[in-house]
Design a protein around this motif. Structure first.
Motif, PDB file in Angstrom:
ATOM      1  N   TYR A 161       3.353   0.558   3.574  1.00 30.65           N
ATOM      2  CA  TYR A 161       3.417  -0.765   4.206  1.00 30.65           C
ATOM      3  C   TYR A 161       3.130  -1.853   3.202  1.00 30.65           C
ATOM      4  O   TYR A 161       2.590  -1.614   2.130  1.00 30.65           O
ATOM      5  CB  TYR A 161       2.471  -0.865   5.403  1.00 30.65           C
TER       6      TYR A 161
ATOM      7  N   TYR B  67     -13.285  -2.053   5.389  1.00 32.46           N
ATOM      8  CA  TYR B  67     -12.467  -0.840   5.305  1.00 32.46           C
ATOM      9  C   TYR B  67     -13.313   0.424   5.250  1.00 32.46           C
ATOM     10  O   TYR B  67     -12.850   1.505   5.586  1.00 32.46           O
ATOM     11  CB  TYR B  67     -11.564  -0.893   4.061  1.00 32.46           C
TER      12      TYR B  67
ATOM     13  N   GLU C 129      -8.031 -10.682  16.795  1.00 28.57           N
ATOM     14  CA  GLU C 129      -6.799 -10.865  16.002  1.00 28.57           C
ATOM     15  C   GLU C 129      -5.614 -10.732  16.940  1.00 28.57           C
ATOM     16  O   GLU C 129      -5.641  -9.919  17.868  1.00 28.57           O
ATOM     17  CB  GLU C 129      -6.729  -9.814  14.888  1.00 28.57           C
TER      18      GLU C 129
ATOM     19  N   HIS D 236     -12.758  -8.249   5.978  1.00 25.44           N
ATOM     20  CA  HIS D 236     -12.269  -6.898   6.260  1.00 25.44           C
ATOM     21  C   HIS D 236     -13.319  -5.867   5.884  1.00 25.44           C
ATOM     22  O   HIS D 236     -13.845  -5.893   4.784  1.00 25.44           O
ATOM     23  CB  HIS D 236     -10.998  -6.607   5.455  1.00 25.44           C
TER      24      HIS D 236
ATOM     25  N   SER E 240       3.515  -8.492   8.450  1.00 17.69           N
ATOM     26  CA  SER E 240       3.179  -7.141   8.021  1.00 17.69           C
ATOM     27  C   SER E 240       4.383  -6.236   8.306  1.00 17.69           C
ATOM     28  O   SER E 240       5.007  -6.339   9.376  1.00 17.69           O
ATOM     29  CB  SER E 240       1.949  -6.708   8.829  1.00 17.69           C
TER      30      SER E 240
ATOM     31  N   PHE F 110       2.232  -6.351   3.252  1.00 20.32           N
ATOM     32  CA  PHE F 110       2.010  -7.517   4.090  1.00 20.32           C
ATOM     33  C   PHE F 110       1.854  -8.767   3.239  1.00 20.32           C
ATOM     34  O   PHE F 110       1.496  -8.705   2.059  1.00 20.32           O
ATOM     35  CB  PHE F 110       0.821  -7.326   5.038  1.00 20.32           C
TER      36      PHE F 110
ATOM     37  N   ARG G 135       0.854  -1.201   0.000  1.00 19.08           N
ATOM     38  CA  ARG G 135       0.000   0.000   0.000  1.00 19.08           C
ATOM     39  C   ARG G 135       0.884   1.244   0.000  1.00 19.08           C
ATOM     40  O   ARG G 135       1.697   1.438   0.905  1.00 19.08           O
ATOM     41  CB  ARG G 135      -0.953  -0.015   1.194  1.00 19.08           C
TER      42      ARG G 135
ATOM     43  N   GLY H 176      -6.107   0.369   8.371  1.00 18.45           N
ATOM     44  CA  GLY H 176      -6.921  -0.012   9.522  1.00 18.45           C
ATOM     45  C   GLY H 176      -8.303  -0.462   9.078  1.00 18.45           C
ATOM     46  O   GLY H 176      -8.810  -0.013   8.038  1.00 18.45           O
ATOM     47  N   HIS H 177      -8.882  -1.320   9.843  1.00 18.03           N
ATOM     48  CA  HIS H 177     -10.193  -1.886   9.463  1.00 18.03           C
ATOM     49  C   HIS H 177     -10.896  -2.514  10.663  1.00 18.03           C
ATOM     50  O   HIS H 177     -10.254  -2.878  11.639  1.00 18.03           O
ATOM     51  CB  HIS H 177      -9.986  -2.965   8.391  1.00 18.03           C
TER      52      HIS H 177
END
Ligand SMILES: O=P(O)(O)OC[C@H]1O[C@](O)(CO)[C@@H](O)[C@@H]1O
Ligand SMILES: [Fe+2]
Length: 193
Positions: A55, A164, A100, A162, A74, A57, A29, A90-91
């Protein structure tokens, strides 16, 4: 496939030192994909011109279904947008009540968490420490080191999914910025109720 049919075990490679996998492709990203999430829009726009990598992952690709354990590594790179540290989008999980676990392998940072009722929590990432994100809490990793990547291992239920959209439109209530040379958690000026 029937529930009792044999399934092959799966072997994956990933380094607990670098966070990198040779076999899997990372999902990357860049700033352009999340420029609107940072408080300083002018600084975000400038960085988006070079399209800096924020970032990446490695998702090890297990089936997204009940009973599975999704996992991977990640890597959030060091950097700031204005005075706000580099972070993941973030999500929430689509199945809200799924937790998690993140385990910090290298670097320094924070896990920012908040639930739909507005309870906000943050915990420090430091190598050798795990942060357990309870179900119902949105989560975002933030790298507060000036020069080191923040590398974590993560695992969550395969069916979690996810979400978002909520964070993209509202943001988190708090952001992490550098103040007098140190990380500080402050109200997000862009937070929309
Ligand atoms: O999904 P985001 O918010 O872009 O952040 C990426 C991180 O979160 C995860 O989606 C796991 O929750 C990982 O794949 C990765 O570590
Ligand atoms: Fe998650």
């Amino acid at each position: 496939m029937s529930a009792t049919a044999p399934r092959p075990a799966v072997v994956t490679d990933f380094s607990l030192v670098t966070g990198l996998s040779q076999a899997k492709k990372p999902l990357q990203r860049r700033i352009s994909a999340m420029a609107g999430m940072y408080a300083d829009q002018e600084a975000a726009r400038r960085l988006a011109e070079e399209d800096v990598l924020v970032y990446e992952f490695f998702d090890m690709g297990v089936p997204q279904s009940t009973g599975e354990v999704a996992y991977g590594t990640s890597i959030t790179y060091p950097g700031k947008v204005g005075d706000e540290y580099f972070m993941t989008k973030g999500h929430f999980h689509s199945v809200l009540d799924t937790a998690e676990i993140y385990y910090c392998l290298r670097g320094r940072g924070l896990m920012m968490m908040e639930n739909p009722e507005g309870d906000v929590q943050w915990e420090e990432f430091t190598p050798g420490q795990g942060v357990y994100v309870p179900g119902r809490y949105a989560h975002r990793s933030i790298n507060t080191s000036p020069d080191e990547p923040l590398i974590t291992f993560f695992a969550f239920p395969g069916h979690a999914g996810h979400d978002y959209g909520t964070i993209e439109s509202k943001g988190f209530r708090k952001i992490v910025v550098e103040r007098d040379g140190a990380p500080a958690v402050v109200d997000n000026p862009k937070w929309a109720q």
